[in-house]
Design an enzyme around this catalytic site. Structure first.
Site, PDB file in Angstrom:
ATOM      1  N   ASP A   1     -11.073   4.486  -6.082  1.00  0.00           N
ATOM      2  CA  ASP A   1     -10.353   4.970  -7.263  1.00  0.00           C
ATOM      3  C   ASP A   1     -10.506   3.976  -8.412  1.00  0.00           C
ATOM      4  OD1 ASP A   1      -9.503   7.090  -5.762  1.00  0.00           O
ATOM      5  OD2 ASP A   1      -7.422   6.418  -5.584  1.00  0.00           O
TER       6      ASP A   1
ATOM      7  N   GLY B   1      -9.171   8.425  -2.049  1.00  0.00           N
ATOM      8  CA  GLY B   1      -9.720   9.583  -1.341  1.00  0.00           C
ATOM      9  C   GLY B   1      -8.630  10.176  -0.469  1.00  0.00           C
TER      10      GLY B   1
ATOM     11  N   ASN C   1      -6.434   8.072   2.139  1.00  0.00           N
ATOM     12  CA  ASN C   1      -5.016   7.894   1.847  1.00  0.00           C
ATOM     13  C   ASN C   1      -4.139   8.401   2.993  1.00  0.00           C
ATOM     14  OD1 ASN C   1      -5.818   6.994  -0.685  1.00  0.00           O
ATOM     15  ND2 ASN C   1      -5.277   8.898  -1.724  1.00  0.00           N
TER      16      ASN C   1
ATOM     17  N   THR D   1       4.801  21.360  -1.399  1.00  0.00           N
ATOM     18  CA  THR D   1       5.423  20.213  -2.044  1.00  0.00           C
ATOM     19  C   THR D   1       5.560  20.501  -3.538  1.00  0.00           C
ATOM     20  OG1 THR D   1       3.280  19.099  -2.292  1.00  0.00           O
ATOM     21  CG2 THR D   1       4.545  18.615  -0.305  1.00  0.00           C
TER      22      THR D   1
ATOM     23  N   ASP E   1       4.028   6.134 -10.733  1.00  0.00           N
ATOM     24  CA  ASP E   1       2.678   6.675 -10.565  1.00  0.00           C
ATOM     25  C   ASP E   1       2.722   7.641  -9.392  1.00  0.00           C
ATOM     26  OD1 ASP E   1      -0.009   7.189 -10.200  1.00  0.00           O
ATOM     27  OD2 ASP E   1      -0.617   5.102  -9.988  1.00  0.00           O
TER      28      ASP E   1
ATOM     29  N   THR F   1       0.146   9.184  -8.076  1.00  0.00           N
ATOM     30  CA  THR F   1      -1.100   9.206  -7.309  1.00  0.00           C
ATOM     31  C   THR F   1      -0.811   8.944  -5.835  1.00  0.00           C
ATOM     32  OG1 THR F   1      -2.275   8.334  -9.226  1.00  0.00           O
ATOM     33  CG2 THR F   1      -3.408   8.223  -7.111  1.00  0.00           C
ATOM     34  N   ALA F   2      -1.317   9.799  -4.967  1.00  0.00           N
ATOM     35  CA  ALA F   2      -1.222   9.681  -3.503  1.00  0.00           C
ATOM     36  C   ALA F   2       0.157  10.000  -2.948  1.00  0.00           C
ATOM     37  CB  ALA F   2      -1.674   8.310  -3.013  1.00  0.00           C
ATOM     38  N   ALA F   3       1.068  10.499  -3.772  1.00  0.00           N
ATOM     39  CA  ALA F   3       2.376  10.876  -3.234  1.00  0.00           C
ATOM     40  C   ALA F   3       2.240  12.000  -2.209  1.00  0.00           C
ATOM     41  CB  ALA F   3       3.315  11.299  -4.363  1.00  0.00           C
ATOM     42  N   GLY F   4       1.431  13.008  -2.536  1.00  0.00           N
ATOM     43  CA  GLY F   4       1.210  14.095  -1.594  1.00  0.00           C
ATOM     44  C   GLY F   4       0.515  13.624  -0.329  1.00  0.00           C
ATOM     45  N   ASP F   5      -0.439  12.717  -0.473  1.00  0.00           N
ATOM     46  CA  ASP F   5      -1.135  12.180   0.700  1.00  0.00           C
ATOM     47  C   ASP F   5      -0.184  11.369   1.570  1.00  0.00           C
ATOM     48  OD1 ASP F   5      -3.512  13.307  -0.212  1.00  0.00           O
ATOM     49  OD2 ASP F   5      -4.086  11.494  -1.311  1.00  0.00           O
TER      50      ASP F   5
END
Length: 313
Positions: free
Chosen positions: A24, A50, A54, A232, A259, A261-265
């Site tokens: 990233d 990725g 993640n 989600t 941030d 980013t990657a919360a869902g992961d």
């Protein structure tokens, strides 16, 4: 649905992730740029990412024994991604190195409202194939939970879903990125379909502005074959539709997001780790929400993912 923990697993069950690994490249800016516009960014950072990577890191940090199946380039980014996974205790025997394609990258802009825009170049992720899945069937068979996303070629994802069903594993599909409905024969292979609201709208063609809208989309996805659907909704929480048709909305913990980013992961890795360890779905969702809520208070993809000690402390 409760999944037994792997025999003798001191830290929980086994999770195998089939998916993408990217480096990233993250810029923070006051807002997201408009088409044709050049903005002055404030900061730049490089971090492992990725969706596959993640989710693997999240599952490993949150108690599971994890194996990764994917492909990186034979370059500095690939070496760094492999080393990072190994440092987390993740089994990388299924992680190939491409002789021709560079490691995948994601170009990410994060604005002052903590929203992001992402452009992905697949690179070596495009070399994950059905043959890759077949070569690592023993790794799939050893897992309690398999996780797939859509950042690797569709035929490889489909092969992994089929293998998971044939082997009797619990299959989690994060349909991201999603731009259209999935092929008709995919959803019956999925135990837990976990899109966000944008992805769920793309899969169903239904607008999603409220939890009630999410429930309608979840029912449409279940009617097409998915056993359980979790949508989600960011700060609005999670809408869960179980295999028996019962729907429940889980409000999100209130936090100050830095941030997303990657919360869902993080949610998916945490949820899968808990399922693999034998937790029931309600407990797994609540645990995953706590993990995702903590992740958004920190910058970056994998650097933001919490550890089990942080959640239990």
């Amino acid at each position: 649905m409760t999944v037994p923990a792997a025999a003798g697993a001191p830290g929980g069950g086994r999770v195998t992730v089939i998916g993408s690994l990217n480096m990233d490249l993250v810029v923070r800016a006051p807002r997201l740029p408009k088409p044709g516009e050049t903005l002055a960014g404030r900061t730049f950072a490089q971090a492992a990412g990725g969706k596959g990577g993640n989710q693997a890191v999240a599952a490993a940090r949150l108690g599971a024994r994890v194996a990764m199946i994917g492909c990186v380039g034979a370059d500095a980014h690939g070496d760094a991604l492999r080393a990072g996974l190994e440092a987390e205790g993740i089994d990388c025997a299924g992680l190939a190195s491409s002789a021709s394609a560079p490691t995948g990258v994601a170009l990410i802009v994060v604005d002052d409202a903590s929203q992001n825009a992402i452009v992905i170049v697949a690179g070596s992720n495009g070399e994950v194939t059905p043959d890759t899945i077949a070569r690592h069937e023993a790794t799939l068979a050893a897992a309690d939970v398999l996780i797939c996303q859509l950042e690797t070629p569709a035929d490889a994802v489909h092969a992994a879903l089929r293998a998971g069903r044939r082997l009797g594993r619990t299959v989690v599909l994060n349909p991201a990125p999603a731009v259209a409905p999935l092929p008709a024969d995919w959803l019956p292979l999925v135990d837990y379909l976990i899109p966000n609201e944008v992805e769920a709208a793309a899969l169903t063609g239904l607008p999603i502005d409220t939890p009630a809208d999410a429930q309608a989309a979840a029912r449409a996805l279940q009617a097409n074959g998915a056993r359980n659907v979790l949508i989600t909704l960011g700060a609005r929480g999670v809408l869960a539709l179980s295999a028996d048709g019962a729907a429940r909305h889980y409000p999100a913990p209130a936090v100050h997001a830095v941030d997303t980013t990657a919360a869902g992961d993080t949610f998916i890795g945490a949820f899968s780790a808990r399922l693999a360890a034998g937790a029931d779905v309600d407990a797994a969702i609540r645990f995953a929400q706590r993990a995702a809520s903590l992740s958004v208070t920190r910058a970056g993809a994998q650097p933001s993912i919490p550890t089990l000690a942080e959640l239990d402390g």
